[in-house]
Scaffold this motif. Structure first.
Motif, mmCIF file in Angstrom:
data_model
loop_
_atom_site.group_PDB
_atom_site.id
_atom_site.type_symbol
_atom_site.label_atom_id
_atom_site.label_comp_id
_atom_site.label_asym_id
_atom_site.label_seq_id
_atom_site.Cartn_x
_atom_site.Cartn_y
_atom_site.Cartn_z
ATOM 1 N N MET A 1 0.846 -1.177 0.000
ATOM 2 C CA MET A 1 0.000 0.000 0.000
ATOM 3 C C MET A 1 0.889 1.237 0.000
ATOM 4 S SD MET A 1 -2.983 1.090 2.691
ATOM 5 C CE MET A 1 -3.887 -0.367 2.279
ATOM 6 N N GLU A 2 0.586 2.161 -0.869
ATOM 7 C CA GLU A 2 1.370 3.387 -0.956
ATOM 8 C C GLU A 2 1.031 4.306 0.212
ATOM 9 O OE1 GLU A 2 2.208 7.020 -4.078
ATOM 10 O OE2 GLU A 2 1.514 5.093 -4.842
ATOM 11 N N LYS A 3 2.060 4.787 0.879
ATOM 12 C CA LYS A 3 1.896 5.662 2.046
ATOM 13 C C LYS A 3 1.613 7.100 1.631
ATOM 14 C CE LYS A 3 3.148 2.628 5.199
ATOM 15 N NZ LYS A 3 2.243 2.086 6.139
ATOM 16 N N ILE A 4 0.885 7.789 2.490
ATOM 17 C CA ILE A 4 0.643 9.221 2.320
ATOM 18 C C ILE A 4 1.604 9.946 3.238
ATOM 19 C CG2 ILE A 4 -0.985 11.099 2.743
ATOM 20 C CD1 ILE A 4 -3.235 9.171 2.047
ATOM 21 N N GLY A 43 -22.339 -0.881 6.323
ATOM 22 C CA GLY A 43 -21.466 -0.049 5.514
ATOM 23 C C GLY A 43 -20.015 -0.267 5.839
ATOM 24 N N LYS A 44 -19.186 0.658 5.349
ATOM 25 C CA LYS A 44 -17.737 0.595 5.539
ATOM 26 C C LYS A 44 -17.269 1.719 6.450
ATOM 27 C CE LYS A 44 -16.649 -1.616 1.182
ATOM 28 N NZ LYS A 44 -15.927 -1.553 -0.083
ATOM 29 N N TYR A 45 -16.251 1.413 7.225
ATOM 30 C CA TYR A 45 -15.594 2.385 8.087
ATOM 31 C C TYR A 45 -14.231 2.681 7.466
ATOM 32 C CZ TYR A 45 -19.188 1.293 11.503
ATOM 33 O OH TYR A 45 -20.399 1.134 12.141
ATOM 34 N N THR A 46 -13.980 3.948 7.209
ATOM 35 C CA THR A 46 -12.734 4.368 6.584
ATOM 36 C C THR A 46 -11.965 5.295 7.508
ATOM 37 O OG1 THR A 46 -13.815 6.240 5.492
ATOM 38 C CG2 THR A 46 -13.690 4.173 4.238
ATOM 39 N N CYS A 47 -10.698 5.497 7.203
ATOM 40 C CA CYS A 47 -9.866 6.425 7.964
ATOM 41 C C CYS A 47 -10.370 7.845 7.712
ATOM 42 C CB CYS A 47 -8.412 6.283 7.532
ATOM 43 S SG CYS A 47 -7.308 7.473 8.316
ATOM 44 N N ALA A 72 -12.107 -7.817 13.058
ATOM 45 C CA ALA A 72 -11.107 -7.976 11.993
ATOM 46 C C ALA A 72 -11.119 -6.757 11.080
ATOM 47 C CB ALA A 72 -11.400 -9.222 11.168
ATOM 48 N N PRO A 73 -9.953 -6.379 10.546
ATOM 49 C CA PRO A 73 -9.927 -5.311 9.545
ATOM 50 C C PRO A 73 -10.457 -5.840 8.210
ATOM 51 C CG PRO A 73 -7.713 -6.165 9.890
ATOM 52 C CD PRO A 73 -8.612 -6.859 10.872
ATOM 53 N N ILE A 74 -10.806 -4.932 7.320
ATOM 54 C CA ILE A 74 -11.369 -5.302 6.024
ATOM 55 C C ILE A 74 -10.356 -6.074 5.176
ATOM 56 C CG2 ILE A 74 -10.802 -3.175 4.780
ATOM 57 C CD1 ILE A 74 -13.764 -3.280 3.712
ATOM 58 N N GLU A 75 -9.072 -5.715 5.289
ATOM 59 C CA GLU A 75 -7.965 -6.417 4.641
ATOM 60 C C GLU A 75 -6.790 -6.422 5.606
ATOM 61 O OE1 GLU A 75 -6.785 -5.008 0.800
ATOM 62 O OE2 GLU A 75 -8.853 -4.798 0.114
ATOM 63 N N LYS A 76 -5.928 -7.403 5.466
ATOM 64 C CA LYS A 76 -4.791 -7.540 6.383
ATOM 65 C C LYS A 76 -3.918 -6.287 6.423
ATOM 66 C CE LYS A 76 -1.121 -10.722 7.579
ATOM 67 N NZ LYS A 76 -0.456 -11.987 7.273
ATOM 68 N N ASN A 77 -3.643 -5.688 5.256
ATOM 69 C CA ASN A 77 -2.744 -4.525 5.222
ATOM 70 C C ASN A 77 -3.472 -3.191 5.403
ATOM 71 O OD1 ASN A 77 -3.986 -4.325 2.737
ATOM 72 N ND2 ASN A 77 -2.105 -3.952 1.598
ATOM 73 N N ALA A 78 -4.744 -3.221 5.730
ATOM 74 C CA ALA A 78 -5.492 -1.978 5.967
ATOM 75 C C ALA A 78 -4.978 -1.245 7.207
ATOM 76 C CB ALA A 78 -6.986 -2.263 6.110
ATOM 77 N N VAL A 79 -4.465 -2.022 8.158
ATOM 78 C CA VAL A 79 -3.952 -1.451 9.402
ATOM 79 C C VAL A 79 -2.546 -1.971 9.672
ATOM 80 C CG1 VAL A 79 -6.260 -1.169 10.410
ATOM 81 C CG2 VAL A 79 -4.970 -3.261 10.851
ATOM 82 N N GLU A 93 -0.911 -0.820 19.567
ATOM 83 C CA GLU A 93 -1.548 0.292 18.869
ATOM 84 C C GLU A 93 -1.894 -0.127 17.446
ATOM 85 O OE1 GLU A 93 -0.574 4.862 17.388
ATOM 86 O OE2 GLU A 93 1.079 3.515 17.925
ATOM 87 N N VAL A 94 -3.019 0.375 16.941
ATOM 88 C CA VAL A 94 -3.435 0.134 15.562
ATOM 89 C C VAL A 94 -3.414 1.470 14.833
ATOM 90 C CG1 VAL A 94 -5.297 -0.678 14.058
ATOM 91 C CG2 VAL A 94 -4.907 -1.781 16.273
ATOM 92 N N THR A 95 -2.708 1.510 13.686
ATOM 93 C CA THR A 95 -2.666 2.720 12.866
ATOM 94 C C THR A 95 -3.151 2.396 11.465
ATOM 95 O OG1 THR A 95 -0.373 2.341 12.198
ATOM 96 C CG2 THR A 95 -0.722 3.717 14.158
ATOM 97 N N CYS A 96 -3.547 3.430 10.746
ATOM 98 C CA CYS A 96 -3.971 3.284 9.359
ATOM 99 C C CYS A 96 -2.782 2.821 8.521
ATOM 100 C CB CYS A 96 -4.512 4.618 8.840
ATOM 101 S SG CYS A 96 -4.924 4.596 7.082
ATOM 102 N N GLY A 97 -3.008 1.836 7.671
ATOM 103 C CA GLY A 97 -1.948 1.317 6.829
ATOM 104 C C GLY A 97 -1.505 2.265 5.733
ATOM 105 N N LYS A 98 -2.283 3.304 5.492
ATOM 106 C CA LYS A 98 -1.965 4.242 4.408
ATOM 107 C C LYS A 98 -1.356 5.553 4.921
ATOM 108 C CE LYS A 98 -4.049 5.830 0.107
ATOM 109 N NZ LYS A 98 -5.272 5.809 -0.703
ATOM 110 N N CYS A 99 -1.952 6.164 5.949
ATOM 111 C CA CYS A 99 -1.455 7.464 6.430
ATOM 112 C C CYS A 99 -0.799 7.383 7.807
ATOM 113 C CB CYS A 99 -2.576 8.500 6.434
ATOM 114 S SG CYS A 99 -3.799 8.283 7.743
ATOM 115 N N GLU A 100 -0.826 6.194 8.406
ATOM 116 C CA GLU A 100 -0.228 5.946 9.710
ATOM 117 C C GLU A 100 -0.905 6.705 10.848
ATOM 118 O OE1 GLU A 100 3.977 6.593 8.989
ATOM 119 O OE2 GLU A 100 4.154 4.610 8.064
#
Length: 134
Positions: A1-4, A43-47, A72-79, A93-100
């Motif tokens: 996943m590409e980071k922001i 529905g879906k929960y997003t960052c 569970a997260p929606i996908e393994k690399n989501a977090v 701690e759980v962080t967003c897999g994209k923006c941390e």
């Protein structure tokens, strides 16, 4: 996943003060106060910072902890997971897999099938209803 990659100043301009406090400063909303705690819609929960899809309502459950909980997260690399030694305890701690951005913590006392309880801050999430479950 590409980071922001943004500066804290850029995040501060884009997020509400509560979102910035939670997502960027690792804050926590008071228990039982989050607007998504009792949400039962499908529905879906997003960052809230970057829109990364994190959880689907099929994995949400009432844990009684005061924060929205998922097994569970929606996908393994989501977090992503990080050791958190703050406040005199050791947690994951759980962080967003994209923006941390900080989302909350995961505990190993959840329901089957994973046995995990992702205890998330409502202020770190956005909810998008889905009308079709297929």
């Amino acid at each position: 996943m590409e980071k922001i990659n943004k500066t804290e100043e850029e995040w501060k301009q884009e997020l509400t003060p509560e979102q910035f406090h939670i997502l960027r400063q690792k804050g926590t909303e008071r228990p039982w106060t989050g607007e998504l705690l009792n949400n039962k819609d499908y529905g879906k929960y997003t960052c809230a910072a970057c829109g990364n899809e994190l959880f689907i309502s099929d994995t949400k459950f009432d844990s009684g902890c005061g924060w929205p909980s998922f097994f569970a997260p929606i996908e393994k690399n989501a977090v992503e997971y990080h050791m958190d030694k703050s406040f005199g305890m050791i947690r994951t701690e759980v962080t967003c897999g994209k923006c941390e951005g900080h989302l909350g913590h995961v505990f190993h006392d959840g329901p089957p099938p994973t046995g995990e309880r992702f205890c998330m801050n409502s202020g770190a999430l956005k909810f998008t209803p889905i009308s079709d479950r297929s």
